[in-house]
Design a protein around this motif. Structure first.
Motif, PDB file in Angstrom:
ATOM      1  N   VAL A 109       0.832  -1.206   0.000  1.00  0.00           N
ATOM      2  CA  VAL A 109       0.000   0.000   0.000  1.00  0.00           C
ATOM      3  C   VAL A 109       0.867   1.257   0.000  1.00  0.00           C
ATOM      4  O   VAL A 109       0.616   2.209  -0.744  1.00  0.00           O
ATOM      5  N   LEU A 110       1.914   1.233   0.836  1.00  0.00           N
ATOM      6  CA  LEU A 110       2.805   2.390   0.908  1.00  0.00           C
ATOM      7  C   LEU A 110       3.521   2.603  -0.423  1.00  0.00           C
ATOM      8  O   LEU A 110       3.727   3.736  -0.857  1.00  0.00           O
ATOM      9  N   GLN A 111       3.894   1.518  -1.054  1.00  0.00           N
ATOM     10  CA  GLN A 111       4.542   1.593  -2.361  1.00  0.00           C
ATOM     11  C   GLN A 111       3.645   2.328  -3.345  1.00  0.00           C
ATOM     12  O   GLN A 111       4.067   3.269  -4.023  1.00  0.00           O
ATOM     13  N   LYS A 112       2.383   1.933  -3.390  1.00  0.00           N
ATOM     14  CA  LYS A 112       1.428   2.592  -4.294  1.00  0.00           C
ATOM     15  C   LYS A 112       1.293   4.069  -3.936  1.00  0.00           C
ATOM     16  O   LYS A 112       1.208   4.922  -4.808  1.00  0.00           O
ATOM     17  N   ARG A 113       1.290   4.354  -2.667  1.00  0.00           N
ATOM     18  CA  ARG A 113       1.098   5.741  -2.220  1.00  0.00           C
ATOM     19  C   ARG A 113       2.270   6.614  -2.641  1.00  0.00           C
ATOM     20  O   ARG A 113       2.079   7.726  -3.125  1.00  0.00           O
ATOM     21  N   VAL A 114       3.475   6.105  -2.466  1.00  0.00           N
ATOM     22  CA  VAL A 114       4.665   6.850  -2.881  1.00  0.00           C
ATOM     23  C   VAL A 114       4.610   7.131  -4.378  1.00  0.00           C
ATOM     24  O   VAL A 114       4.839   8.265  -4.817  1.00  0.00           O
ATOM     25  N   ILE A 115       4.272   6.109  -5.136  1.00  0.00           N
ATOM     26  CA  ILE A 115       4.243   6.274  -6.584  1.00  0.00           C
ATOM     27  C   ILE A 115       3.174   7.286  -6.993  1.00  0.00           C
ATOM     28  O   ILE A 115       3.398   8.134  -7.856  1.00  0.00           O
ATOM     29  N   LEU A 116       2.016   7.228  -6.333  1.00  0.00           N
ATOM     30  CA  LEU A 116       0.965   8.203  -6.622  1.00  0.00           C
ATOM     31  C   LEU A 116       1.429   9.615  -6.299  1.00  0.00           C
ATOM     32  O   LEU A 116       1.220  10.541  -7.074  1.00  0.00           O
ATOM     33  N   LEU A 117       2.065   9.780  -5.125  1.00  0.00           N
ATOM     34  CA  LEU A 117       2.518  11.113  -4.729  1.00  0.00           C
ATOM     35  C   LEU A 117       3.536  11.651  -5.724  1.00  0.00           C
ATOM     36  O   LEU A 117       3.586  12.847  -5.997  1.00  0.00           O
ATOM     37  N   MET A 118       4.345  10.752  -6.283  1.00  0.00           N
ATOM     38  CA  MET A 118       5.379  11.212  -7.215  1.00  0.00           C
ATOM     39  C   MET A 118       4.817  11.487  -8.597  1.00  0.00           C
ATOM     40  O   MET A 118       5.310  12.359  -9.304  1.00  0.00           O
ATOM     41  N   SER A 119       3.813  10.742  -9.018  1.00  0.00           N
ATOM     42  CA  SER A 119       3.443  10.810 -10.432  1.00  0.00           C
ATOM     43  C   SER A 119       2.051  11.344 -10.726  1.00  0.00           C
ATOM     44  O   SER A 119       1.772  11.735 -11.848  1.00  0.00           O
ATOM     45  N   ALA A 120       1.169  11.389  -9.731  1.00  0.00           N
ATOM     46  CA  ALA A 120      -0.215  11.730 -10.051  1.00  0.00           C
ATOM     47  C   ALA A 120      -0.572  13.157  -9.654  1.00  0.00           C
ATOM     48  O   ALA A 120      -0.046  13.697  -8.688  1.00  0.00           O
ATOM     49  N   SER A 121      -1.487  13.751 -10.405  1.00  0.00           N
ATOM     50  CA  SER A 121      -1.980  15.104 -10.116  1.00  0.00           C
ATOM     51  C   SER A 121      -2.973  15.044  -8.965  1.00  0.00           C
ATOM     52  O   SER A 121      -3.389  13.963  -8.540  1.00  0.00           O
ATOM     53  N   ALA A 122      -3.375  16.218  -8.491  1.00  0.00           N
ATOM     54  CA  ALA A 122      -4.334  16.305  -7.394  1.00  0.00           C
ATOM     55  C   ALA A 122      -5.620  15.541  -7.709  1.00  0.00           C
ATOM     56  O   ALA A 122      -6.111  14.768  -6.889  1.00  0.00           O
ATOM     57  N   ILE A 123      -6.161  15.750  -8.884  1.00  0.00           N
ATOM     58  CA  ILE A 123      -7.419  15.066  -9.267  1.00  0.00           C
ATOM     59  C   ILE A 123      -7.244  13.562  -9.241  1.00  0.00           C
ATOM     60  O   ILE A 123      -8.082  12.832  -8.732  1.00  0.00           O
TER      61      ILE A 123
END
Lengths: 156, 156
Positions: free
Chosen positions: B98-112
């Motif tokens: 879960v943390l792995q996914k979260r890090v990747i989201l924080l690095m690559s995904a926009s606010a929306i």
DNA sequence: ACTATACATTAACCTAGATTAAGAAATGTA
DNA sequence: TACATTTCTTAATCTAGGTTAATGTATAGT
């Protein structure tokens, strides 16, 4: 418990792979990363000697990270389910603790702060990989990292 | 293995605390969070019933998260070193994943994108906590989240 | 040593999201 | 019911960092 000799650049895991392994780095340097929808690469972690690199997902679900060698590297390969039977909890807790810090940094720290934290935490890796990869790990562009370092110099 | 009844708002862990515990949420909702140098709050995780909330650091080092109750909550309290002796590896691996996914989201995904991912992953929690806390968890300001939702509506 | 390819820096410009401030809704409490 | 407090929204402005593109500098392969 196989051993594997990797040449710089070799890819040993790709997104979608099933039954992924756990890689103990004996010598050299691994990295894991994703490529997002826009084709941009995001480095998830570096794995120098002594580290364990793996996509920590349940055995049966496909992984979503690439793993490749940034230098000529020797790894010990362990089957994931086997690793589960020798439950070494301590390293897992350490990993969680590291990830926790990383999430918090990504949420709260500026580009400079993230860079300086990296500098202090992994001075060794800083010397071994191109700066654009540090930037990728820190969640910023190479240009931004370049700017950040320049501004820091001006102030000193 | 103690049980604890918490009233909404009760704080059960503070940064600096030693010998922290592991909290199994029986009913209600916990959250863990930091407060950064500028006094801003960053939510690290929500823990609804069935979840385990803990600062996964080694027993001997002080924790760096607050944990409090967002609703009246019942928890089972487990000593951390005790938890180590009943090494339940699977939930640790899940947390890492879960943390792995979260890090990747924080690095690559926009606010929306981050918001929509949260919506899909934790629809339940979305109903139970104020929006400003969702924003905090996603690493953005409440104002930004408000704007994001409005813009999304316009497009539909 | 020569060329090609990867990497780093700089600068001009742009945009997502932060900040500030104000008002509107909602929720709690006497 | 009325009042206070917290939460949410809107709008104006600002800024860190992204994008693009050009130039410079290593590094590698032949």
């Amino acid at each position: 418990m196989r051993r594997l000799n990797l040449k710089k650049g070799e890819i040993i895991q790709r997104p979608g792979d099933l039954n992924s392994k756990v890689y103990h780095v004996v010598r050299g340097l691994l990295r894991s990363y994703t490529i997002d929808a826009k084709g941009k690469e995001h480095i998830f972690m570096f794995g120098p000697e002594g580290w364990v690199v793996a996509d920590n997902s349940p055995v049966e679900v496909p992984v979503d990270l690439f793993i490749d060698a940034l230098e000529d590297t020797i790894v010990r390969v362990v089957e994931k389910d086997l690793a589960k039977e020798t439950p070494n909890v301590a390293p897992l807790m350490r990993r969680i603790s590291v990830l926790q810090k990383r999430v918090i940094l990504l949420m709260s720290a500026s580009a400079i702060e993230r860079y300086e934290h990296f500098e202090q935490t992994y001075p060794d890796i800083l010397q071994r990989v191109p700066q654009k990869m540090i930037a990728s790990y820190l969640g910023m562009t190479p240009e931004a990292l370049s700017k950040v370092k320049r501004n820091r110099l001006r102030k000193k």
